[in-house]
Motif scaffolding. Structure first.
Motif, PDB file in Angstrom:
ATOM      1  N   GLN A  60     -20.318 -38.845  13.642  1.00  0.00           N
ATOM      2  CA  GLN A  60     -18.942 -38.960  13.105  1.00  0.00           C
ATOM      3  C   GLN A  60     -18.073 -38.713  14.051  1.00  0.00           C
ATOM      4  OE1 GLN A  60     -18.417 -39.959  10.091  1.00  0.00           O
ATOM      5  NE2 GLN A  60     -16.039 -39.370   9.824  1.00  0.00           N
ATOM      6  N   VAL A  61     -17.003 -39.419  14.383  1.00  0.00           N
ATOM      7  CA  VAL A  61     -16.286 -39.156  15.653  1.00  0.00           C
ATOM      8  C   VAL A  61     -14.708 -38.385  14.580  1.00  0.00           C
ATOM      9  CG1 VAL A  61     -14.283 -39.909  17.186  1.00  0.00           C
ATOM     10  CG2 VAL A  61     -16.584 -40.947  16.727  1.00  0.00           C
ATOM     11  N   GLN A  62     -14.418 -37.327  15.314  1.00  0.00           N
ATOM     12  CA  GLN A  62     -13.098 -36.641  14.549  1.00  0.00           C
ATOM     13  C   GLN A  62     -12.090 -36.182  15.836  1.00  0.00           C
ATOM     14  OE1 GLN A  62     -14.725 -33.232  12.555  1.00  0.00           O
ATOM     15  NE2 GLN A  62     -14.801 -34.108  10.782  1.00  0.00           N
ATOM     16  N   LEU A  63     -10.782 -36.527  15.279  1.00  0.00           N
ATOM     17  CA  LEU A  63      -9.703 -36.330  16.209  1.00  0.00           C
ATOM     18  C   LEU A  63      -8.785 -35.318  15.755  1.00  0.00           C
ATOM     19  CD1 LEU A  63     -10.708 -39.169  16.651  1.00  0.00           C
ATOM     20  CD2 LEU A  63      -8.649 -39.872  17.732  1.00  0.00           C
ATOM     21  N   VAL A  64      -8.590 -34.128  16.646  1.00  0.00           N
ATOM     22  CA  VAL A  64      -7.731 -33.173  16.033  1.00  0.00           C
ATOM     23  C   VAL A  64      -6.458 -32.992  17.180  1.00  0.00           C
ATOM     24  CG1 VAL A  64      -7.399 -30.869  15.574  1.00  0.00           C
ATOM     25  CG2 VAL A  64      -9.720 -32.079  14.882  1.00  0.00           C
ATOM     26  N   GLU A  65      -5.323 -33.293  16.799  1.00  0.00           N
ATOM     27  CA  GLU A  65      -4.169 -33.279  17.582  1.00  0.00           C
ATOM     28  C   GLU A  65      -3.611 -31.671  17.450  1.00  0.00           C
ATOM     29  OE1 GLU A  65      -3.719 -37.406  15.568  1.00  0.00           O
ATOM     30  OE2 GLU A  65      -4.584 -35.275  15.161  1.00  0.00           O
ATOM     31  N   SER A  66      -2.924 -31.356  18.591  1.00  0.00           N
ATOM     32  CA  SER A  66      -2.179 -30.067  18.465  1.00  0.00           C
ATOM     33  C   SER A  66      -1.035 -30.025  19.561  1.00  0.00           C
ATOM     34  CB  SER A  66      -2.993 -28.985  18.813  1.00  0.00           C
ATOM     35  OG  SER A  66      -3.851 -29.133  19.982  1.00  0.00           O
ATOM     36  N   GLY A  67      -0.383 -29.324  19.528  1.00  0.00           N
ATOM     37  CA  GLY A  67       0.564 -29.002  20.574  1.00  0.00           C
ATOM     38  C   GLY A  67       2.083 -29.323  20.165  1.00  0.00           C
ATOM     39  N   GLY A  68       2.157 -29.790  18.812  1.00  0.00           N
ATOM     40  CA  GLY A  68       3.392 -30.308  18.207  1.00  0.00           C
ATOM     41  C   GLY A  68       4.294 -29.017  17.997  1.00  0.00           C
ATOM     42  N   GLY A  69       5.685 -29.268  17.738  1.00  0.00           N
ATOM     43  CA  GLY A  69       6.633 -28.226  17.287  1.00  0.00           C
ATOM     44  C   GLY A  69       7.998 -28.521  17.452  1.00  0.00           C
ATOM     45  N   LEU A  70       8.686 -27.551  17.431  1.00  0.00           N
ATOM     46  CA  LEU A  70      10.126 -27.627  17.528  1.00  0.00           C
ATOM     47  C   LEU A  70      10.747 -27.497  18.922  1.00  0.00           C
ATOM     48  CD1 LEU A  70      13.145 -28.184  16.112  1.00  0.00           C
ATOM     49  CD2 LEU A  70      13.110 -25.583  15.752  1.00  0.00           C
ATOM     50  N   VAL A  71      11.486 -28.412  19.500  1.00  0.00           N
ATOM     51  CA  VAL A  71      11.930 -28.349  20.785  1.00  0.00           C
ATOM     52  C   VAL A  71      13.364 -28.992  20.855  1.00  0.00           C
ATOM     53  CG1 VAL A  71      11.199 -30.500  21.523  1.00  0.00           C
ATOM     54  CG2 VAL A  71      11.299 -28.908  23.416  1.00  0.00           C
ATOM     55  N   GLN A  72      14.141 -28.420  21.949  1.00  0.00           N
ATOM     56  CA  GLN A  72      15.498 -28.763  21.988  1.00  0.00           C
ATOM     57  C   GLN A  72      15.462 -30.183  22.873  1.00  0.00           C
ATOM     58  OE1 GLN A  72      17.837 -25.803  23.723  1.00  0.00           O
ATOM     59  NE2 GLN A  72      18.715 -25.442  21.809  1.00  0.00           N
ATOM     60  N   ALA A  73      16.452 -31.183  22.664  1.00  0.00           N
ATOM     61  CA  ALA A  73      16.568 -32.144  23.379  1.00  0.00           C
ATOM     62  C   ALA A  73      16.564 -32.001  24.731  1.00  0.00           C
ATOM     63  CB  ALA A  73      17.816 -32.877  22.875  1.00  0.00           C
ATOM     64  N   GLY A  74      16.176 -32.755  25.403  1.00  0.00           N
ATOM     65  CA  GLY A  74      15.920 -32.549  27.019  1.00  0.00           C
ATOM     66  C   GLY A  74      14.607 -31.693  27.403  1.00  0.00           C
ATOM     67  N   ALA A 134      -8.669 -43.438  18.527  1.00  0.00           N
ATOM     68  CA  ALA A 134      -9.646 -43.867  19.464  1.00  0.00           C
ATOM     69  C   ALA A 134     -10.260 -45.157  19.293  1.00  0.00           C
ATOM     70  CB  ALA A 134     -10.763 -42.704  19.470  1.00  0.00           C
ATOM     71  N   GLN A 135     -10.830 -45.815  20.246  1.00  0.00           N
ATOM     72  CA  GLN A 135     -11.352 -47.193  20.130  1.00  0.00           C
ATOM     73  C   GLN A 135     -12.607 -47.022  20.908  1.00  0.00           C
ATOM     74  OE1 GLN A 135     -13.156 -49.880  19.202  1.00  0.00           O
ATOM     75  NE2 GLN A 135     -11.090 -50.457  18.340  1.00  0.00           N
ATOM     76  N   PRO A 136     -13.809 -46.940  20.354  1.00  0.00           N
ATOM     77  CA  PRO A 136     -15.150 -47.014  21.106  1.00  0.00           C
ATOM     78  C   PRO A 136     -15.438 -48.136  21.831  1.00  0.00           C
ATOM     79  CG  PRO A 136     -15.358 -46.284  18.733  1.00  0.00           C
ATOM     80  CD  PRO A 136     -14.000 -46.958  18.993  1.00  0.00           C
ATOM     81  N   SER A 137     -14.914 -49.263  21.759  1.00  0.00           N
ATOM     82  CA  SER A 137     -15.141 -50.541  22.394  1.00  0.00           C
ATOM     83  C   SER A 137     -14.666 -50.639  23.759  1.00  0.00           C
ATOM     84  CB  SER A 137     -14.853 -51.750  21.770  1.00  0.00           C
ATOM     85  OG  SER A 137     -13.424 -51.729  21.705  1.00  0.00           O
ATOM     86  N   GLY A 138     -13.727 -49.555  23.876  1.00  0.00           N
ATOM     87  CA  GLY A 138     -12.809 -49.386  25.090  1.00  0.00           C
ATOM     88  C   GLY A 138     -11.673 -49.978  25.188  1.00  0.00           C
ATOM     89  N   GLY A 139     -11.351 -50.662  23.918  1.00  0.00           N
ATOM     90  CA  GLY A 139      -9.928 -51.643  24.155  1.00  0.00           C
ATOM     91  C   GLY A 139      -8.705 -50.764  23.893  1.00  0.00           C
ATOM     92  N   ILE A 140      -7.686 -51.200  24.100  1.00  0.00           N
ATOM     93  CA  ILE A 140      -6.436 -50.177  23.801  1.00  0.00           C
ATOM     94  C   ILE A 140      -5.379 -50.747  22.989  1.00  0.00           C
ATOM     95  CG2 ILE A 140      -6.437 -49.059  26.241  1.00  0.00           C
ATOM     96  CD1 ILE A 140      -4.510 -51.009  27.340  1.00  0.00           C
ATOM     97  N   TYR A 141      -5.988 -51.845  22.281  1.00  0.00           N
ATOM     98  CA  TYR A 141      -5.105 -52.541  21.071  1.00  0.00           C
ATOM     99  C   TYR A 141      -5.227 -52.297  19.966  1.00  0.00           C
ATOM    100  CZ  TYR A 141      -3.388 -55.159  25.419  1.00  0.00           C
ATOM    101  OH  TYR A 141      -2.988 -55.282  26.477  1.00  0.00           O
ATOM    102  N   GLU A 142      -6.376 -52.080  19.270  1.00  0.00           N
ATOM    103  CA  GLU A 142      -6.586 -51.687  18.080  1.00  0.00           C
ATOM    104  C   GLU A 142      -7.438 -50.492  18.024  1.00  0.00           C
ATOM    105  OE1 GLU A 142      -6.516 -56.281  16.177  1.00  0.00           O
ATOM    106  OE2 GLU A 142      -8.670 -55.174  16.200  1.00  0.00           O
ATOM    107  N   TYR A 143      -7.748 -49.707  16.970  1.00  0.00           N
ATOM    108  CA  TYR A 143      -8.336 -48.368  16.965  1.00  0.00           C
ATOM    109  C   TYR A 143      -9.191 -48.076  15.591  1.00  0.00           C
ATOM    110  CZ  TYR A 143      -5.520 -47.661  20.962  1.00  0.00           C
ATOM    111  OH  TYR A 143      -4.767 -47.719  22.271  1.00  0.00           O
ATOM    112  N   ASP A 144     -10.401 -47.711  15.864  1.00  0.00           N
ATOM    113  CA  ASP A 144     -11.252 -47.319  14.732  1.00  0.00           C
ATOM    114  C   ASP A 144     -11.106 -45.918  14.077  1.00  0.00           C
ATOM    115  OD1 ASP A 144     -14.146 -49.358  16.092  1.00  0.00           O
ATOM    116  OD2 ASP A 144     -12.084 -49.873  14.947  1.00  0.00           O
ATOM    117  N   TYR A 145     -10.634 -45.105  14.937  1.00  0.00           N
ATOM    118  CA  TYR A 145     -10.797 -43.512  14.375  1.00  0.00           C
ATOM    119  C   TYR A 145      -9.187 -43.179  14.873  1.00  0.00           C
ATOM    120  CZ  TYR A 145     -15.595 -44.074  14.793  1.00  0.00           C
ATOM    121  OH  TYR A 145     -16.913 -44.437  14.411  1.00  0.00           O
ATOM    122  N   TRP A 146      -8.941 -42.461  13.973  1.00  0.00           N
ATOM    123  CA  TRP A 146      -7.456 -41.669  13.812  1.00  0.00           C
ATOM    124  C   TRP A 146      -7.279 -40.252  13.441  1.00  0.00           C
ATOM    125  CZ3 TRP A 146      -2.934 -44.432  14.956  1.00  0.00           C
ATOM    126  CH2 TRP A 146      -3.232 -45.821  15.214  1.00  0.00           C
TER     127      TRP A 146
END
Length: 120
Positions: free
Chosen positions: A1-15, A98-110
């Protein structure tokens, strides 16, 4: 099972800058195509950036070209999105894919995404 966990977002000023991370578990990403997408309130999800499995090809949406940079750390099984010179219109929920086939246009995991809010 492939899992993706994003982090690093937040509130930032323009620029300002932020770096998003996408930690992948379950499979090594060395052969995966990886991408970042975003969705703002009331809008459809849109492509932001992608990187091919061998890191030779990167693609960027015109709206972020020259400001955002995608990269990966194979040892950490993590993909990054370095965002600079942020604009109000960059406010959105950012998703890693993420796309296990290596492609960069369609993705299987989010991932579930991380919120980025740019203030004036």
């Amino acid at each position: 099972q492939v899992q993706l966990v994003e982090s690093g977002g937040g509130l930032v000023q323009a620029g300002g800058s932020l770096r998003l991370s996408c930690a992948v578990s379950g499979r090594a990403i060395s052969r995966y195509g990886m991408g970042w997408f975003r969705q703002a309130p009331g809008k459809e999800r849109e492509f932001v950036a992608s990187i091919s499995w061998n890191d030779l090809i990167t693609r960027y949406a015109d709206s972020v070209k020259g400001r955002f940079f995608i990269s990966r750390d194979i040892a950490k099984n993590t993909v990054y999105l370095q965002m600079t010179t942020l604009k109000l219109e960059d406010t959105a929920h950012y998703y890693c894919a993420a796309q296990p086939s290596g492609g960069i246009y369609e993705y299987d995991y989010w991932g579930q995404g991380t919120q980025v809010t740019v203030s004036s």
